[in-house]
Scaffold this active site. Structure first.
Site, PDB file in Angstrom:
ATOM      1  N   ARG A  99     -40.376 -18.878 -22.695  1.00  0.00           N
ATOM      2  CA  ARG A  99     -40.360 -18.774 -21.228  1.00  0.00           C
ATOM      3  C   ARG A  99     -40.350 -20.139 -20.553  1.00  0.00           C
ATOM      4  O   ARG A  99     -39.598 -20.356 -19.591  1.00  0.00           O
ATOM      5  CB  ARG A  99     -41.559 -17.948 -20.772  1.00  0.00           C
ATOM      6  CG  ARG A  99     -41.685 -17.784 -19.253  1.00  0.00           C
ATOM      7  CD  ARG A  99     -40.387 -17.470 -18.545  1.00  0.00           C
ATOM      8  NE  ARG A  99     -39.651 -16.377 -19.185  1.00  0.00           N
ATOM      9  CZ  ARG A  99     -38.353 -16.185 -19.047  1.00  0.00           C
ATOM     10  NH1 ARG A  99     -37.606 -17.026 -18.347  1.00  0.00           N
ATOM     11  NH2 ARG A  99     -37.768 -15.167 -19.643  1.00  0.00           N
ATOM     12  N   LYS A 166     -37.590 -40.098  11.376  1.00  0.00           N
ATOM     13  CA  LYS A 166     -37.258 -38.726  11.751  1.00  0.00           C
ATOM     14  C   LYS A 166     -37.641 -38.512  13.218  1.00  0.00           C
ATOM     15  O   LYS A 166     -38.246 -39.370  13.869  1.00  0.00           O
ATOM     16  CB  LYS A 166     -38.004 -37.750  10.854  1.00  0.00           C
ATOM     17  CG  LYS A 166     -37.723 -37.936   9.366  1.00  0.00           C
ATOM     18  CD  LYS A 166     -36.458 -37.246   8.941  1.00  0.00           C
ATOM     19  CE  LYS A 166     -36.643 -35.748   8.858  1.00  0.00           C
ATOM     20  NZ  LYS A 166     -35.420 -35.049   8.400  1.00  0.00           N
TER      21      LYS A 166
END
Length: 282
Positions: A99, A166
């Protein structure tokens, strides 16, 4: 982009500890240590493979005593039904690592495949496809590596790689010009400044202030075309926000230099791969 071995091992070890903890109740109590099997990876979709060597390393750390013959390498386009690798050795190791190895392999191949699709969609334009910092915690290097395998480029790896003003930085400081000027006084000569703008007036101010790269945030294609004309090749222009596979070609045709997509890493669909096991010895 190169992956550092110590970084890969840290991610794999963390994932294995999370998955196994102290015992695999099923595998450890069902099979003895001498039990061996053969297994293989089967592609259940068509796309770009990425992470096959990392999958191999999972089995080495999950118990060892497994050999892997890699049939398809990172960056290769694989077809549905292709055998990607063959493994042979300890059945316990194969089952314990299954997995974790698939989680990483499928996720990275999904990113590489999505990136390759975007790169193909903008072919013939000047636009380069890049990622963002919208990555899963702890997996950034793997995700950014997968982007490069798919033909894309990397944006900043972290906040230390470059200055990026930003909208919140600008709003907090008070003005574009003031923020750029303040940064220039403190950063070194090797550090570039990218600045996000929301409209053409902010673009003009960013150019006058001396930004090195300008991000066009959530602009329409018409606005971006005007931005390209105003810029006239002075700095690199980056398109960001609301870019999808449906409109990415139109965005590229505006003439921007860079198209950044957070979706490449934060919400990509895993590439479907299965591990099939065949018993050799009981």
């Amino acid at each position: 982009m190169l992956l550092q071995p110590f970084y890969i091992d840290k991610i794999i070890t963390t994932a294995l500890e999370e998955d196994i903890h102290y015992v695999d109740v099923t595998t450890d109590y069902l099979l003895d240590d001498e039990h061996t099997s053969e297994a293989y990876y089967l592609a259940k979709d068509t796309g770009v493979l990425c992470g096959i060597d990392i999958a191999k390393r999972v089995f080495e750390l999950a118990g060892g005593n497994v050999t892997m013959e890699i049939l398809k390498k990172d960056g290769e386009t694989v077809q549905k039904g292709d055998i990607l690798a063959r493994m042979k050795g300890s059945t316990k190791t194969l089952l314990k690592g299954e997995r974790t190895a698939l989680n990483l392999l499928q996720h990275m191949s999904g990113i590489a495949t999505a990136t390759a699709e975007c790169v193909a969609l903008v072919a013939g334009t000047r636009a380069q496809i890049t990622d963002t910092r919208k990555t899963l915690p702890g997996l950034r290097q793997l995700q950014k590596y997968a982007v490069t395998v798919g033909g894309g480029k990397n944006h900043r790896y972290n906040l230390s790689d470059g200055a990026m003003l930003k909208d919140n930085h600008i709003d907090a400081y008070g003005s574009i010009t003031g923020a750029v000027t303040a940064l220039r006084k403190k950063i070194g000569h090797m550090v570039k400044i990218e600045l996000e703008v929301r409209n053409l007036d902010e673009l003009r101010e960013a150019l006058a202030a001396g930004a090195d790269i300008i991000m066009l945030d959530n602009m329409s294609c018409d606005e971006m075309k005007k931005a390209v004309a105003i810029n006239d090749g002075k700095v690199l222009l980056e398109a960001s926000g609301n870019v999808t596979k449906d409109n990415i070609r139109s965005v590229a045709e505006t003439g921007v230099d860079i198209i950044s997509l957070g979706a490449l890493t934060h919400s990509v669909k895993c590439f479907d791969i299965s591990m099939r096991i065949q018993t050799v010895k009981n």
